[in-house]
Design a protein around this motif. Structure first.
Motif, short mmCIF file in Angstrom:
data_model
loop_
_atom_site.label_atom_id
_atom_site.label_comp_id
_atom_site.label_asym_id
_atom_site.label_seq_id
_atom_site.Cartn_x
_atom_site.Cartn_y
_atom_site.Cartn_z
N THR A 1 -12.37 20.22 -137.54
CA THR A 1 -11.96 20.25 -135.89
C THR A 1 -10.83 19.09 -136.13
O THR A 1 -9.63 19.29 -135.48
CB THR A 1 -12.99 19.78 -135.10
N CYS B 1 -13.61 25.52 -129.40
CA CYS B 1 -13.90 26.52 -130.63
C CYS B 1 -15.21 25.69 -131.23
O CYS B 1 -16.14 26.46 -131.78
CB CYS B 1 -12.72 26.49 -131.37
N GLN B 2 -15.14 24.28 -131.44
CA GLN B 2 -16.12 23.75 -132.31
C GLN B 2 -17.14 23.76 -131.54
O GLN B 2 -18.34 24.08 -132.14
CB GLN B 2 -15.62 22.08 -132.46
N SER C 1 -20.95 32.51 -137.45
CA SER C 1 -20.83 32.17 -136.03
C SER C 1 -19.10 32.18 -135.80
O SER C 1 -18.71 32.55 -134.84
CB SER C 1 -21.33 30.56 -135.78
N VAL C 2 -18.28 31.43 -136.86
CA VAL C 2 -17.11 31.43 -136.67
C VAL C 2 -16.43 33.00 -136.36
O VAL C 2 -15.63 33.30 -135.80
CB VAL C 2 -16.23 30.81 -137.93
N ASN C 3 -17.18 33.80 -137.29
CA ASN C 3 -16.54 35.17 -137.10
C ASN C 3 -16.83 35.81 -135.90
O ASN C 3 -15.90 36.49 -135.35
CB ASN C 3 -17.45 36.08 -138.46
N LEU D 1 -17.03 34.14 -133.22
CA LEU D 1 -16.04 33.60 -132.19
C LEU D 1 -14.76 34.26 -132.19
O LEU D 1 -14.41 34.47 -131.11
CB LEU D 1 -16.09 32.19 -132.57
N ILE E 1 -22.86 29.45 -140.15
CA ILE E 1 -21.72 29.01 -139.38
C ILE E 1 -20.76 29.87 -139.63
O ILE E 1 -19.77 30.17 -138.69
CB ILE E 1 -21.41 27.48 -140.18
N GLN F 1 -18.40 19.78 -139.65
CA GLN F 1 -17.80 20.57 -138.54
C GLN F 1 -16.70 19.57 -137.88
O GLN F 1 -15.59 19.98 -137.87
CB GLN F 1 -18.67 20.90 -137.27
N THR G 1 -18.80 27.26 -132.05
CA THR G 1 -19.22 27.49 -133.41
C THR G 1 -20.57 26.83 -133.46
O THR G 1 -21.57 27.59 -134.06
CB THR G 1 -17.99 26.95 -134.55
#
Length: 643
Positions: A328, A389-390, A418-420, A422, A415, A324, A393
């Protein structure tokens, strides 16, 4: 209404969009950033920055438009592609620019030109006139104006800077004043030469050691859950020995002074004795308080160890979490590159105005002057947004892991899921959270700027107040960052907007205040020990390997580079670990608050945490279920004992 404020936490059941107005605001802000970039390119700033321009406002390598009231403007310079400074070493350090007439020439002088005759010869053979446009080549040696309009000789040998079409002296010793700080460090260039050659000769070793620090960090991530108990004991023993030792030494010194002072009756000796007594007493009080804190905290340390253990498991289930920070970092570097490019564009944007010497400068007029400020706010807000954002996530992935009862049913890549989530639902929340941090950061930066500007001018009182303000703002920023992180976790669990999430998270953190303190002090220290461990191991390996290259001066710099890199890597990895522990703690606190292990209200937590809860209950039973903070903290579980 009290019932509604104690809203049920429904982990991951429904997803709804949060803080949409803030997302729209953020998008508008980004459009504004884009407009600044577009504006500076449209007004010719990009062409000026890349192709370069002369002192009369002409862009090199193209046809130009005449500027009113400026001689030599509006020339056709299609064949003259390079900017040449007549006196390249005359640097104005205050305004950070070269104080010299700049011309467009068709070629840079590739050898040193010592006299005007040489300059004339160069112009005739290479077709590149280095004197100002109004002088004819044939008159370089005869015209009296040549002293002013021709370069300062000897003209140093120069070469064009790649991509930027500026002629720069090959030997940069004339920028010595510019790099004074560097030069004083390496007063004779042989030292610098040796250092650089040292880095060059051992570059394979440096690469190898950087790789080693990466590997060590990865290994530490896996094994920290097994050694966390040991680390806590080491820490405890160190603190106890340190405080006891310090107090003992002070009392011993006091006794020694007392005996010797009875012989010598001077005022100084008496003062010293009194000071020592005060020190010794305060150290004793400190030690006693420390022991009391340790006694109170010892139960909570067990929770920290359990959480570290579970965090280790999270990384085994979600190994991609480790990478991660790299994503970033990559996104931040891209954004910073863009930001700096636009900043450089802004430096050459504006309308041409003649300055006092009769040359052209580009100045922003009217409200456009404030574009700088907008751009700076953009740097802070968008950087904070990327970091947030990190956090979101990581929080999303860990929450999914914690609240999935059957770990086999985890989504294929939690993960990405989770991004989806977000991107689809929670970007507004992240924008709002990062904006709040920006609001605290900007005043702090302004105060720091004032502080640096006032160095040596202000009185001590003003300086002290400024420093206090900066310090307070810094503390506020740290607290807000921690609260934001927990608010993101609450958002990931419940899909509530930022303010509700922050309030809910804050209530839970206050209810578990002692545990939060334990996790943040003990946990952070364990991670710090981890960093020290990685840096020391890498440094040791470095000394062993570099020792084969005996010459002492060579391996100081490589070792420093390696240790810095190792620290950075360890910091990146372990900061993710810290994030995971924080998220797990909030999940655990919610779990113990709303579930009690009875049928229909089973815990979601891991076996290790269950054991911790069971131990807490046992100790509470032994304590006769009486008062004490522990029983208040674990109130929801008391009912389960009767099952």
């Amino acid at each position: 209404s009290h019932k509604s404020s104690k809203r049920e936490w429904k982990p991951l059941e429904d997803h709804s969009c949060t803080d949409v107005p803030w997302l729209l605001l953020f998008i508008l802000f980004c459009v504004g950033m884009g407009f600044i970039c577009g504006f500076s390119i449209a007004t010719g700033a990009a062409a000026r920055l890349l192709s370069g321009y002369d002192s009369y406002g002409n862009i090199c390598g193209q046809k130009n438009v005449k500027v009113e009231g400026i001689v030599n403007s509006g020339l056709d310079l299609t064949n003259k592609k390079y900017v040449f400074f007549l006196d390249p070493c005359n640097i104005d350090l205050v305004h950070q620019k070269i104080k010299s007439l700049a011309l467009c020439v068709s070629a840079c002088p590739r050898q040193e030109l010592k006299t005007l005759a040489d300059i004339q010869k160069f112009a005739e053979t290479n077709g590149s006139a280095l004197c100002s446009y109004e002088l004819e080549q044939s008159k370089y040696t005869t015209d009296p104006r040549a002293a002013k309009l021709c370069p300062k000789y000897p003209v140093p040998e120069s070469a064009p800077i790649p991509f930027f079409h500026r002629c720069a002296p090959v030997n940069i010793s004339c920028y010595a004043k510019f790099a004074e700080a560097l030069i004083t460090f390496v007063s004779d260039s042989s030292v610098l030469h040796r250092l650089i050659s040292g880095v060059m000769t051992s570059k394979e070793i440096i690469m190898g050691l950087c790789l080693l620090s990466l590997v060590l960090s990865m290994i530490l991530m896996v094994i920290i859950r097994y050694i966390s108990r040991v680390l806590v004991w080491i820490l405890t023993i160190l603190v106890i020995l340190g405080s006891l030792g310090g107090t003992g030494v002070l009392w011993w010194l006091y006794a020694k002074q007392r005996i010797s002072a009875s012989a010598v009756e001077t005022q100084i000796a008496k003062d010293n004795l009194q000071a020592l007594l005060i020190y010794a007493i305060s150290a004793t009080v400190f030690t006693v308080i420390l022991f009391l804190i340790m006694l109170i905290m010892r139960k909570r340390v067990a929770l920290t160890i359990a959480l570290f253990h579970v965090a280790g498991k999270v990384f085994i289930h979600l190994p991609l979490l480790v990478f991660q920070p790299f994503w970033t970092f990559f996104v931040l570097i891209l954004f910073w590159t863009y930001w700096i490019t636009v900043l450089l564009f802004l430096g050459t944007t504006g309308t041409p105005v003649p300055n006092e010497e009769g040359f052209v400068e580009f100045r922003m007029v009217g409200p456009l002057k404030y574009m700088w400020w907008y751009h700076v706010v953009g740097l802070i807000w968008i950087s904070e947004f990327i970091l947030a954002c990190q956090q979101m996530t990581v929080a999303g992935a860990v929450v999914t892991y914690y609240f999935t009862r059957e770990k086999r049913n985890l989504p294929f890549t939690p993960i990405l899921a989770s991004v989806n989530r977000l991107v689809c639902y929670h970007l507004g929340t992240v924008a709002k959270g990062s904006f709040i941090i920006t609001l605290v950061k900007i005043p702090r930066m302004i105060l720091m700027y004032i502080h640096t500007q006032l160095k040596g001018k202000e009185n001590a009182c003003a300086r002290c107040m400024l420093k206090a303000c900066i310090c307070c703002l810094w503390c506020l920023e740290k607290c807000l960052t921690y609260l934001n992180q927990n608010a993101y976790t609450a958002t990931a669990i419940n899909s509530t907007n930022f303010c509700t999430s922050a309030k809910d998270a804050f209530v839970i953190l206050v209810e578990n205040a002692l545990r939060v303190a334990a996790i943040n002090t003990v946990g952070d220290f364990m991670l710090f020990l981890g960093k020290v461990l990685i840096v020391c191991s890498t440094g040791l390996a470095g000394i062993m390997l570099l020792n084969y290259q005996r010459d002492y001066t060579i391996w100081v710099l490589p070792l420093i580079i390696v240790c810095l890199f190792a620290f950075l890597v360890a910091h990146c990895f372990l900061s993710i670990y810290e994030m995971v522990v924080d998220v797990l703690f909030l999940c655990f606190a919610i779990d113990t608050k709303y579930n009690d292990g009875s049928p229909g209200r089973e815990f979601y937590m891991d076996k290790v945490l269950m054991e911790f809860v069971e131990d807490s209950r046992k100790s509470m039973k032994e304590a006769g279920r009486g008062g004490g903070a522990e029983s208040r903290e674990l109130k929801p579980m008391v009912g389960a004992d009767e099952e």
